[in-house]
Design an enzyme around this catalytic site. Structure first.
Site, short mmCIF file in Angstrom:
data_model
loop_
_atom_site.label_atom_id
_atom_site.label_comp_id
_atom_site.label_asym_id
_atom_site.label_seq_id
_atom_site.Cartn_x
_atom_site.Cartn_y
_atom_site.Cartn_z
N CYS A 113 0.84 -1.20 0.00
CA CYS A 113 0.00 0.00 0.00
C CYS A 113 0.88 1.26 0.00
O CYS A 113 1.57 1.51 -0.97
CB CYS A 113 -0.99 -0.03 1.17
SG CYS A 113 -2.34 1.16 1.00
N HIS A 215 -3.48 -5.07 0.01
CA HIS A 215 -3.03 -5.61 1.29
C HIS A 215 -3.07 -7.14 1.25
O HIS A 215 -4.05 -7.76 1.68
CB HIS A 215 -3.89 -5.08 2.43
CG HIS A 215 -3.61 -3.66 2.78
ND1 HIS A 215 -2.64 -3.28 3.68
CD2 HIS A 215 -4.16 -2.50 2.32
CE1 HIS A 215 -2.61 -1.96 3.77
NE2 HIS A 215 -3.52 -1.47 2.96
N GLU A 217 -1.76 -9.22 3.09
CA GLU A 217 -1.81 -9.85 4.42
C GLU A 217 -3.23 -10.27 4.79
O GLU A 217 -3.42 -11.11 5.69
CB GLU A 217 -1.22 -8.93 5.49
CG GLU A 217 -2.02 -7.69 5.83
CD GLU A 217 -1.76 -6.51 4.90
OE1 GLU A 217 -2.16 -5.38 5.27
OE2 GLU A 217 -1.16 -6.70 3.82
#
Length: 236
Positions: A113, A215, A217
């Protein structure tokens, strides 16, 4: 010899108030969990720009995380900050110093990001200060639905490191940004949204220097964990 590569992870910072009466660091747990799941040993890096080189002498790779703030346009010749721009000078100073230290040592860097935008600036690139003002017909890059769900798709550029990692020409991604990369400097663009907004950059001149605007994750796409796996493997 460590079984797990040591991964330096940048932190967010907040002023006094809220959780603590003194300034404090914070980061979502899923950043660390994604590194651990990929086989890495994550360690948090406090914001001391003068220690960036010392940190990078010790860690095997650098993960530059995102946050609700922007890269100062003064760092890439962008003129005065847009009214929607939020700055965290202490954090940016450290992250830019750490990124440059990693690139100078040719240690793997993964930017997520805002970390991707910072990586582009380290490549000599530029940014879009506020997407709605500069991109006609732009998607909702600050998606209204939860970050645990996709916001849109991206097209992955053929022949790039990212394409080799994910093994696909398209991915579903979450989206939480009002700025974007305008140019990748000495790097290359590896992913683009349907509205033309750049969603990823990389630098083939380095062992592993990869940034994604979304993102991974959160693993909203089944290919997201492969990004962390490839990053940690490059750190071995």
């Amino acid at each position: 010899m460590r079984d797990r590569p040591l991964i330096g992870v940048t932190l967010d910072s907040e002023p006094a108030g809220g959780w603590s009466k003194l300034p404090w660091y914070a980061l979502r747990q899923n950043y660390f969990a994604a590194v651990v799941a990929a086989g890495g040993l994550p360690v948090a890096l406090p914001h001391h720009p003068t220690l960036a080189g010392a940190y990078l002498d010790e860690v095997d790779g650098l993960l530059v995380t995102g946050g609700a703030f922007d890269v100062d346009p003064a760092l890439w010749g962008g003129g005065p900050p847009h009214p929607k721009v939020t700055l965290k000078p202490g954090r940016t100073d450290f992250e830019l110093a750490a990124t440059r230290a990693a690139l100078a040592r040719d240690k793997p860097v993964l930017g997520i990001c805002g970390g991707q935008q910072l990586l582009a600036v380290a490549f000599g690139g530029t940014l879009i200060q506020h997407i709605p003002d500069e991109v006609a017909g732009a998607l909702a890059h600050e998606q209204p639905n939860p970050r645990t769900e996709p916001g849109h798709e991206v097209a992955i550029a053929e022949g790039t490191l990212l394409a080799r990692i994910v093994g696909s020409a398209r991915m579903a991604v979450n989206s939480a940004h009002h700025q974007a990369v305008a140019s990748a400097g000495s790097g290359v663009v590896n992913a683009v949204a349907p509205d033309g907004v750049i969603e990823g950059v990389e630098h083939p001149g380095h062992r592993f220097a990869l940034g994604v605007q979304w993102h991974p994750e959160y693993a909203v796409d089944p290919r997201d964990p492969a990004i962390f796996a490839a990053f940690v493997e490059a750190c071995r």
